[in-house]
Motif scaffolding. Structure first.
Motif, mmCIF file in Angstrom:
data_model
loop_
_atom_site.group_PDB
_atom_site.id
_atom_site.type_symbol
_atom_site.label_atom_id
_atom_site.label_comp_id
_atom_site.label_asym_id
_atom_site.label_seq_id
_atom_site.Cartn_x
_atom_site.Cartn_y
_atom_site.Cartn_z
ATOM 1 N N ASP A 426 -1.620 2.476 11.309
ATOM 2 C CA ASP A 426 -0.772 1.452 11.933
ATOM 3 C C ASP A 426 -0.762 0.149 11.138
ATOM 4 O O ASP A 426 0.163 -0.648 11.267
ATOM 5 N N ILE A 427 -1.809 -0.104 10.358
ATOM 6 C CA ILE A 427 -1.889 -1.357 9.597
ATOM 7 C C ILE A 427 -1.957 -1.044 8.110
ATOM 8 O O ILE A 427 -2.931 -0.457 7.621
ATOM 9 N N THR A 428 -0.898 -1.427 7.413
ATOM 10 C CA THR A 428 -0.848 -1.270 5.959
ATOM 11 C C THR A 428 -1.249 -2.580 5.299
ATOM 12 O O THR A 428 -0.735 -3.644 5.665
ATOM 13 N N LEU A 429 -2.172 -2.495 4.332
ATOM 14 C CA LEU A 429 -2.593 -3.670 3.586
ATOM 15 C C LEU A 429 -1.996 -3.646 2.186
ATOM 16 O O LEU A 429 -1.858 -2.580 1.577
ATOM 17 N N ALA A 430 -1.663 -4.811 1.688
ATOM 18 C CA ALA A 430 -1.346 -4.980 0.270
ATOM 19 C C ALA A 430 -2.539 -5.690 -0.347
ATOM 20 O O ALA A 430 -2.933 -6.766 0.118
ATOM 21 N N CYS A 441 1.103 -5.356 7.109
ATOM 22 C CA CYS A 441 2.138 -5.002 8.087
ATOM 23 C C CYS A 441 1.461 -4.203 9.187
ATOM 24 O O CYS A 441 0.951 -3.100 8.940
ATOM 25 N N ALA A 442 1.395 -4.784 10.386
ATOM 26 C CA ALA A 442 0.748 -4.146 11.529
ATOM 27 C C ALA A 442 1.815 -3.644 12.490
ATOM 28 O O ALA A 442 2.670 -4.408 12.938
ATOM 29 N N LEU A 443 1.776 -2.371 12.794
ATOM 30 C CA LEU A 443 2.755 -1.748 13.688
ATOM 31 C C LEU A 443 2.166 -1.589 15.085
ATOM 32 O O LEU A 443 0.948 -1.457 15.246
ATOM 33 N N LEU A 444 3.028 -1.584 16.062
ATOM 34 C CA LEU A 444 2.622 -1.395 17.451
ATOM 35 C C LEU A 444 3.481 -0.299 18.062
ATOM 36 O O LEU A 444 4.714 -0.388 18.065
ATOM 37 N N MET A 459 7.224 -1.298 17.127
ATOM 38 C CA MET A 459 7.486 -2.661 16.673
ATOM 39 C C MET A 459 6.667 -3.013 15.442
ATOM 40 O O MET A 459 5.549 -2.527 15.263
ATOM 41 N N VAL A 460 7.252 -3.871 14.608
ATOM 42 C CA VAL A 460 6.466 -4.577 13.604
ATOM 43 C C VAL A 460 5.789 -5.707 14.373
ATOM 44 O O VAL A 460 6.406 -6.723 14.675
ATOM 45 N N GLY A 482 6.342 -0.354 6.315
ATOM 46 C CA GLY A 482 6.182 -0.132 7.745
ATOM 47 C C GLY A 482 7.330 0.665 8.331
ATOM 48 O O GLY A 482 7.128 1.564 9.161
ATOM 49 N N MET A 483 8.548 0.360 7.901
ATOM 50 C CA MET A 483 9.719 1.081 8.395
ATOM 51 C C MET A 483 9.656 2.558 8.000
ATOM 52 O O MET A 483 9.969 3.447 8.803
#
Length: 528
Positions: A426-430, A441-444, A459-460, A482-483
């Motif tokens: 759910d959480i992508t780090l750069a 980018c944290a998704l919910l 949701m983003v 995220g998309m």
């Protein structure tokens, strides 16, 4: 009252619904004008010019111009006098709430000796809906205690004198109502009035052979056993509002168990009998220079515009004042435009809009390009076992220049990562070559009943870039990542919410990849 059913409550404005909290500003004004307080009252409220104003024979401006000429005031001086005269006046929101609730049982009316400007006051304070009728002396050309004024109110409501209760702070006006045949009450305190009205309504109903009980609203503290009923209330409201608030009991329990929340102390329920009809949560949001209390809540759709929201907010305002420290304290609430009556409620409480937000959606996620990363940056997923501290620091850095942001603690992040709302991926780090977090980018994925998921897409939840990594296209790359992740899980729609005045023009970024505005929200604020 034998055999009589009460069908109407008629109240005065000044001295009942609108009262002066302290006389100190008026004493200072009187001294400034070389008058006693009694002389000031006589000029403003009892002079010939004042009576002509209340009969509609002169305008508000004409009446005050006469006073300005008497004391040699220019326009600025007159404005200062008007402000000082009325600055301590306060609307009794508790009594307004009572009248709104009463409208479900009886008719209500306002009967006031006042100028035509009162109509605007009712509108600006969003309290017109508390009354079936508002009779203003300047509009009808007759003042209390003239019997005709009472008959105008009775005829508009379609009730007989013995079926109506009249409330005023002046004994002469109460006596005038009694002579017509109404039941008169001279106002003393809100508590005394509402208790007397409740008793009169119960007695009248019992004597008429009907129910002896008028539904009475109770505001009480939350208990863990209330969780199922609270979840049902939230979900019932969201089926009407489509505001993205629906959640399962488990998700609600986790939301209430956040480190920043103490439900037993800060969550209040509005009940009519055993029925839960509304709730409000006071969430503290401290900043360096000020403190904010966010009011989060909802009223059951069937109970809106009946005083429940006002009663909850009046309660939470008093609760917030109990937490006031040396810093300025503000009460806030955010209203989604789809929630009927929410913005009106905020305005009626003296709150003012301070920020606007857009809820945006993007569909057909499969058509968007592979994200392009800046040189030296790569993606990886957040690892809860080692990233909590560095992620918290990056999160606070990324949002430190955003409106209304309060620092997020390590405890809050750990709670989030261990809740049912978080899933691996759910959480992508750069990160850079040193594995320092440059952005995220944290998704919910909403936790709610299956039938409600279609109208509440993933949701983003948070998209942020650390200051020193900005201006290199990293935000766009994280958003696209995220998309694509959401699409890989079988979803075709993704949503987010953005501050319309975001300092980094985020809405333009979102629009450039296909997001469009679906609805808007408004943040309201009031200094306590």
């Amino acid at each position: 009252m034998t055999g009589v059913t009460i069908k109407a409550i008629i109240v005065d404005m000044g001295g009942v619904l609108l009262r002066t909290e302290t006389q100190e500003p008026r004493r200072k004004l009187a001294a400034r004008l070389g008058l006693s307080l009694e002389e000031l009252y006589e000029i403003v409220f009892e002079s010939q010019e004042s009576k002509l104003l209340q009969l509609g024979e002169v305008s508000y401006e004409q009446a005050w111009d006469t006073l300005a000429q008497r004391f040699g005031l220019d326009q600025r001086g007159l404005a200062e006098v008007q402000h000082q005269m009325f600055e301590a006046d306060r609307l009794d929101l508790e009594l307004v709430s009572y009248l709104r609730r009463a409208r479900g049982t009886v008719k209500t009316a306002l009967l006031s000796n006042a100028g035509t400007r009162l109509r605007r006051t009712l509108r600006e304070n969003h309290i017109e809906d508390a009354f079936d009728e508002a009779i203003i002396s300047a509009e009808v050309g007759v003042m209390k205690p003239d019997p005709e004024s009472y008959w105008i109110a009775l005829n508009r409501l379609g009730v007989e004198p013995q079926e109506a209760i009249f409330v005023d702070d002046f004994a002469a006006n109460v006596e005038g109502a009694c002579r017509v045949g109404m039941l008169g009450i001279q106002f003393t305190t809100t508590q005394d009035l509402t208790e007397r009205l409740d008793e009169l309504l119960r007695t009248a109903r019992a004597q008429a052979g009907g129910s002896a009980d008028m539904p009475r609203l109770e505001i009480r503290s939350y208990d863990p056993t209330d969780l199922p009923a609270l979840a049902e209330l939230i979900n019932t409201a969201d089926r009407v509002d489509n505001a993205g608030r629906a959640m399962t009991e488990r998700a609600l329990a986790e939301w209430l168990n956040r480190p920043s929340v103490e439900p037993a102390r800060d969550l209040f329920l509005a009940c009519v009998g055993r029925t839960l009809v509304g709730y409000v949560l006071a969430e503290r949001r401290p900043e360096t220079e000020l403190d904010r209390i966010g009011a989060i809540g909802i009223v059951h759709p069937a109970w809106r515009r009946r005083g429940v929201g006002e009663a909850l907010m009046v309660h939470i305002e008093q609760h917030a004042l109990g937490k006031k420290a040396d810093k300025p304290l503000f009460l806030e609430m955010v209203t989604r435009e789809s929630v009927a009556g929410a913005a009106e409620l905020a305005c009626s409480l003296g709150m003012r809009p301070v920020r606007y937000f857009s809820y945006m959606q993007c569909s057909d996620l499969g058509k968007y390009a592979e994200p392009t990363l800046p040189a030296g940056i790569r993606f990886r997923l957040l690892d809860p076992s080692r990233d909590v501290q560095s992620f918290t620091a990056a999160y606070n850095d990324a949002f430190s220049d955003h409106w209304g942001y309060s620092l997020t603690t390590i405890e809050e992040v750990e709670h989030w990562l261990h809740s049912g709302n978080y899933h691996p991926g759910d959480i992508t780090l750069a990160v850079d070559d040193d594995d320092s977090i440059a952005g995220f980018c944290a998704l919910l994925f909403p936790q709610m009943e299956p039938e409600m998921l279609k109208s509440n897409p993933p949701m983003v939840d948070d998209l942020g870039v650390v200051h020193r990594f900005r201006r290199h296209g990293l935000g766009r790359a994280l958003l696209l990542a995220g998309m694509r992740h959401v699409h890989s899980l079988g979803h075709e729609v993704i949503a987010l919410e953005v501050d319309d005045d975001n300092p980094h023009r985020a809405q333009q970024l979102y629009e450039s990849v296909g997001f469009s505005v679906v609805s808007r929200s408004t943040a309201f604020r009031k200094r306590l």
